[in-house]
Structure formats: C-alpha cells, structure tokens
Design a protein around this motif. Sequence first.
Motif, PDB file in Angstrom:
ATOM      1  N   TYR A   1     106.261  92.331  32.961  1.00 32.18           N
ATOM      2  CA  TYR A   1     105.178  92.855  33.796  1.00 32.18           C
ATOM      3  C   TYR A   1     105.784  93.598  34.981  1.00 32.18           C
ATOM      4  O   TYR A   1     106.575  93.030  35.746  1.00 32.18           O
ATOM      5  N   LYS A   2     105.402  94.846  35.126  1.00 32.61           N
ATOM      6  CA  LYS A   2     106.088  95.677  36.124  1.00 32.61           C
ATOM      7  C   LYS A   2     105.772  95.280  37.565  1.00 32.61           C
ATOM      8  O   LYS A   2     106.623  95.421  38.445  1.00 32.61           O
ATOM      9  N   ASN A   3     104.560  94.795  37.802  1.00 34.78           N
ATOM     10  CA  ASN A   3     104.201  94.482  39.197  1.00 34.78           C
ATOM     11  C   ASN A   3     104.536  93.027  39.560  1.00 34.78           C
ATOM     12  O   ASN A   3     103.693  92.272  40.013  1.00 34.78           O
ATOM     13  N   THR A   4     105.813  92.692  39.321  1.00 32.14           N
ATOM     14  CA  THR A   4     106.284  91.322  39.544  1.00 32.14           C
ATOM     15  C   THR A   4     107.127  91.217  40.809  1.00 32.14           C
ATOM     16  O   THR A   4     107.967  92.070  41.092  1.00 32.14           O
ATOM     17  N   LEU A   5     106.874  90.147  41.560  1.00 28.24           N
ATOM     18  CA  LEU A   5     107.724  89.763  42.696  1.00 28.24           C
ATOM     19  C   LEU A   5     108.325  88.399  42.367  1.00 28.24           C
ATOM     20  O   LEU A   5     107.591  87.448  42.089  1.00 28.24           O
ATOM     21  N   VAL A   6     109.644  88.287  42.373  1.00 29.61           N
ATOM     22  CA  VAL A   6     110.297  87.003  42.116  1.00 29.61           C
ATOM     23  C   VAL A   6     110.656  86.343  43.452  1.00 29.61           C
ATOM     24  O   VAL A   6     111.309  86.960  44.293  1.00 29.61           O
ATOM     25  N   CYS A   7     110.185  85.121  43.639  1.00 32.01           N
ATOM     26  CA  CYS A   7     110.535  84.348  44.838  1.00 32.01           C
ATOM     27  C   CYS A   7     111.538  83.288  44.427  1.00 32.01           C
ATOM     28  O   CYS A   7     111.210  82.374  43.662  1.00 32.01           O
ATOM     29  N   TYR A   8     112.750  83.417  44.928  1.00 33.46           N
ATOM     30  CA  TYR A   8     113.811  82.509  44.504  1.00 33.46           C
ATOM     31  C   TYR A   8     114.343  81.723  45.699  1.00 33.46           C
ATOM     32  O   TYR A   8     114.293  82.176  46.839  1.00 33.46           O
ATOM     33  N   SER A   9     114.879  80.553  45.425  1.00 33.98           N
ATOM     34  CA  SER A   9     115.509  79.750  46.465  1.00 33.98           C
ATOM     35  C   SER A   9     116.714  79.056  45.858  1.00 33.98           C
ATOM     36  O   SER A   9     116.716  78.712  44.673  1.00 33.98           O
TER      37      SER A   9
END
Lengths: 395, 395
Positions: B234-242
């Motif tokens: 999905y192109k409109n993805t934001l990944v929040c990583y920690s």
Amino acid sequence: MISNEMLQLGTKRSVIREIFEYGKIRAGEIGAENVYDFSLGNPNVPAPECVKEALLELLNSNDSNVLHSYTSAQGDAGVRKTIADSINERFGTNVTANHIYMTVGAAASLCICAKALTMPGDEFITFAPFFPEYRVFVESVGAKLKVVPVNTDNFQIDFKSFKALLSPNTKAIIMNSPNNPSGVVYSEETVKELCSILEEKSKEYNHPIYLISDEPYREIVYDNIKVPYLMNYYKNTLVCYSYSKSLSLPGERIGYIAVSDQMEDGGNMYAAICGAGRALGYVCAPSLFQFVIQKCIGATSDINAYKENRDILYNGLTKFGYDCVRPDGAFYLFVKALEEDANAFCEKAKKYELLLVPGDDFGCPGYVRVSYCVKQSQIVNSLPAFEKLIQEYQA
Amino acid sequence: MISNEMLQLGTKRSVIREIFEYGKIRAGEIGAENVYDFSLGNPNVPAPECVKEALLELLNSNDSNVLHSYTSAQGDAGVRKTIADSINERFGTNVTANHIYMTVGAAASLCICAKALTMPGDEFITFAPFFPEYRVFVESVGAKLKVVPVNTDNFQIDFKSFKALLSPNTKAIIMNSPNNPSGVVYSEETVKELCSILEEKSKEYNHPIYLISDEPYREIVYDNIKVPYLMNYYKNTLVCYSYSKSLSLPGERIGYIAVSDQMEDGGNMYAAICGAGRALGYVCAPSLFQFVIQKCIGATSDINAYKENRDILYNGLTKFGYDCVRPDGAFYLFVKALEEDANAFCEKAKKYELLLVPGDDFGCPGYVRVSYCVKQSQIVNSLPAFEKLIQEYQA
C-alpha cells in the motif's frame, strides 16, 4: 489532506537554520576558518569529564536491563530525589522527588506545561525578546501567545505594556532568564514587581496565573550574578530546566519540570503534567542519561570559556561603536543593527563573512543576535570584520 | 484552572500499572519469587552485546561535542541512510534517508503521525484488541478513534465491521503486527484484503486513507513467520518503528517513522512530520543512541528466549484446558478468561499470585493478557498456579 499547519511548520525553515545552512555552504567555498558563523546556540564547550566517567561507570557496572528499561513515566525516583535535594540545597526550597518530572529537554518541558494548563480561550504572555519556538509550543496546544514589547532601555520588563496585556484569559507567563537572545538576567527588582502584579491579578481574576520559568541558561552566568529562583518569589511557579547548555548535552534531550512545593493544588498540577506527557507521547525521559544526570549533579561545563568569549566580543564591539546590552548570562550578545532593518543589516554583514541572526523572529526588530558559544579564535579573528562593517556605515 | 482532560489522564493510572504496583507490594510481602507478575511489556532479555560495545567505542573515540550535540531535527543524515539501506535490503523498497525521521520511540512516532495528519473532524480506525494508548494519542490531537470489534475466530480482521466504520472522515488506519496483546501476526491475505479496501475507499472518498503500521514487535517473531512489510502492499503507508523491544532499549526512547517512497505527495508528508515533531517539542531523537542504532543495525536481542517462553506457556496452558490463540510474535499470550468478566477472573487469579491484565482496555472484554517477557523460571514455576486456577472453575 494532511495538516496544513504542520506542513507550514515543517516547510518554513527557521531563519536561524537558513543562516546556519548558508554558513556550511560558504565554509565549503572559502574554508570554515574564514566564515564567522554566530548563528546557532549549539554549545562548543565540551561536556564536563564527569559525563564520560558516569557513562563508563554505569556501563561497566550494571546490567543492560537496569540501564535501559522504562523508568516510571515521571522519571526514576532516585534521580528525582537527587535533583530535588540539589534544588533545595541551592535555593532553600522544600521540593521532593514528587515535584520533579523528568523530561526530554526544555522544549518538551514547555510543551508539557502548556498542554497541562491549557483550556479553550487561554492566553500565555511572554516578554520580547523571546525564543521564537514559544509561539509554536503555545499555539500547538490551542492557546494564544501575547508578547510584551521589548524595553530597550535595559531589556528588563516594560510593566505598563505587560499590564495592558493581562486579562482574565491569561493562564501563564513564560519568562526566560538568563535570556535568549539578550543575555540579560532579570533583576530581583523586576522579579518582585512581576510577581506582585501576578498575585494581584490572580486575586482580581479569581484564578491563579502561573509563572513558567524557562531556564536552560541558569548556570551560564558571569561575575557572580544571582539569578532569582522564581519559586522563592511566587508560589504558582513551574521551572522548566534542561541540561542541554549546562552540561553541553543538547542532543541527549534531558531536563525536568519542577513544580513549586508552595503551589495551590500542586498535586493536581503534577498529575496534569503526567497526563500531558502521556498525551504528547513522552513515555519517559531517556533512562541512561537520567542516571548520568544523577551522577553529575552540580557539575557544569567550563562556563569561564563563555565568559572569556563574552568579554572579548562585548569589549571589541562596544569599542568599535556598536550599541549592545552587556550580557550577564547565556551565550548571546544582542546588538543594535546599524540600520532600521536588521535583515538588511545581516545581509551587509555577510559580505564580511559575519553570520548574524536578525532579531525580528525574537520579537525585536532592529537588533541582531550574536551567539558566542563558538571557538575563541573565531571571535578574535572576526573582530576586524565587525570593524569594517561599522566603518561601512560610518563612511 | 488546569486542563481537566490532562488531569484525568495523569490521575487515572492505567490498569496495567495498577497491577504492576500491586505486584511490587505483594513481592515485598511474600518474596518476588512467589509472585507471578505477567503485567508489563518490559523486555527482560538483555540488550545484545553490540549495544554496550557501540557505546564504549563511541565514547572512547569521539569528542563529546560529536556525540551529544543537536542532530538535525529529522535525525543524523548518516544514521538515517543506514536505516534506509537496511529497510531496502530486507524488504526490497526504495526509501532514502529523506524518508526516515528519527523519533523518541514508538509513542512519539504515533503522536507525530497523528499530529501531522489530523484536520478537524478526522477519524482514525484501529482493530481490537489494540494498545490502549492509541486512544490517548489520537484524541490528544483532536481526532476520534473508532475500533473494529475483535474477530475471536483467529484474531485477524473482521472486514465486515471494518467496512461499516469507514467514512469520508477516515484519515488513517492504525495496524499493529505482531499484535499487542494477541501476539497474532496479520497474514498476507489479511493485509491484501485490507489494502484493497483502502485503495477502493480512497478512490471513492477522493482522498487518501493512510495506513500507519505500528511495528515495535516486527523482529520478535517465531518459526520463521513472515510479517508483511506494508509499504510493499500500500503506497500511502507510514511505518512507526521503535528499538524498545528488538534491542531491549525501552527506556532510551529511540525509533523512527518511515514514509513510503511510493506515497502520493510524500515530500509534503515528510515535511508535515517534521512540523509535527517541532510542534510537539521533539527537537531531535537522543543523539548518542542514534549513533548506537547505526552501529547495531540488523542486531536483535535473543529472540529465542521469548520463543522458549512462549512454547512453555502456550503448551502448559492449553494442556490445562485454557483457550488461547497461538502467538506468532511479540511476547504476549491472549487467553480467554474462565468467566465472562475478565476483571473478576483476574481477581481470582490473584489468589494464586498470578498477575494478569484484563483485556477490557485493549477493546476485548473476556480475555486476559499474559506478558511472557519474564524469566523462564517464573513461567515454569507459575504453571501449577494456572492449573489450580482452572481447577477452581472446573470444580
């Protein structure tokens, strides 16, 4: 479809950053030693040796789970007690660990206080010249920032203007001493008058007006100048502190909020601060540096290096004929521009490779900020350029 | 006169914290080894050796000004490039340093994304069971959180309920895989169906619906299970990583947001993220740990320790007759309570010194979360207590 407000904030680079980026490009063209970049407030004095010692000692004598686990949201209890004891010892207060909330630096401290306090319609007041991000922080939580115009006589407070801005909507005052960008320390006389007005108006409006003391430069003062500790003058005080400048750790993002032990309803204020930290996504302050702070309590970077810088710069510039207030603290000199438009003045200064910041964003047009947290050699070498600049105006 | 909303948030301790505090008191009474505290998600597996090595190497070979100065607001460029390269290598994407924004951990990542996206009237959707702080973060920026009820068949998504919640006000979906508290990894089939619905509805509403992938548990998966990388679907993805869980560094508050290189108007999204970070008081992510992350890229804590815990706990509990989904990742087991009211069930469990968290706050009443990021001996020793608990219900 994204927030236009956030897009604007992220797109419009601050003037300071623009100048800093220009300086980097210019350094590439003519050599860093030939560019006199006075734009940033990034301490150049190293952290005191105790920081490295504390880090090594912590790493070599503790399990990683002790060092790197979540602390409680308000910070490790032992760290908070050490800080509270140190405040009490220095300022004669009676704060406990439960008045201290560890934060991810001064900006976080201010945002959390603003979020904890703000209800619809609230207004905050600050005094020009002021750190431009105050406006961002206050508006971000839905409040309004009103600015008391500068008093260029001595850069203390213009109380007549201040009184005119007070209203029943006034929730809090933000005060910054030693001041960025003027370097001025608000005198005890100023503080007393301010607090007396706040007492009176709190009664008149039938609600407390809070006093937020933003003091990352508290330790950076010269000639034994005393910076009044506002808790001792006003019960509804919140102190926002950061170790960025005093320990030269700006990148580590570590500081605290101290709630006055005299505050009306202080328990609820502390709880609201905890709530605001949670709402803004601050889970806890970085754990390893909490423990470093505990081990380095009372230490500072070499303040004398900044004092020498101040003396060379202030004496040099005033000898050439520049008009500026003598800074008692922080590491900024606030100089009257040699023409009405400080931006135009800064452009002319660039011809001499002097990178200065116009005062407009600090709420003080017609002045420029000179950050002297730089190598002493830069200051010494820049003096002939400052002389040529003023000569151009005198010609 | 302070924000009532913040006061409530700060006063009402989370249920998880309540249980954890009870556990500490109980440990004082009967000895820590006799209390089976499964309340917190605080990794007990130490950070990998490379973390200490990186810290020592950095400290011993760099000036403090290099290590502890402000980085740029979005994070050190070299660190961001290392992370971007690693993502591309692992997932076949084409992100660059300019798609990566370093944050003060996953909570900060989520708050910043929510702030960057939200306009008045916006709604976010997530799937039960879900991390309760999502509601705090979303409501704090003025948006509304809608929750898709749990699908207890397999803890994948109930698409019929999901579709019913979508509306032109839907700004973004928050997905958490591996999931806290179920331990379930959303399958590729689930991801594909979700993304196809989002594509279709984005067209229908004539604006993008963003997909926020909250993935602090990405590395904590067992049996070579693949966790689909949402940017590839999905192109409109934001990944929040920690790095809190993967490197056992929850106290250090270090993570990032990755903006898909395929995102429509991705440059503006990145700028809005920078603006939101600024508005929330996040000046930069802690500098020393940015450099640690760079040196430890690709490393993880010992995941196998969690796998062993999972196997002992899952096998033990199902043998006794408990009903729970087999977790493929994270370090939580989500168990059906033995009576309708999970809170009452947790109270009964306390009699056997078992400290479990009711699923109500996760949007999933009737279940309890068992955090198995604890010492293996605690799990082994707790099994007889779990057996006695179920026997009480069977009696």
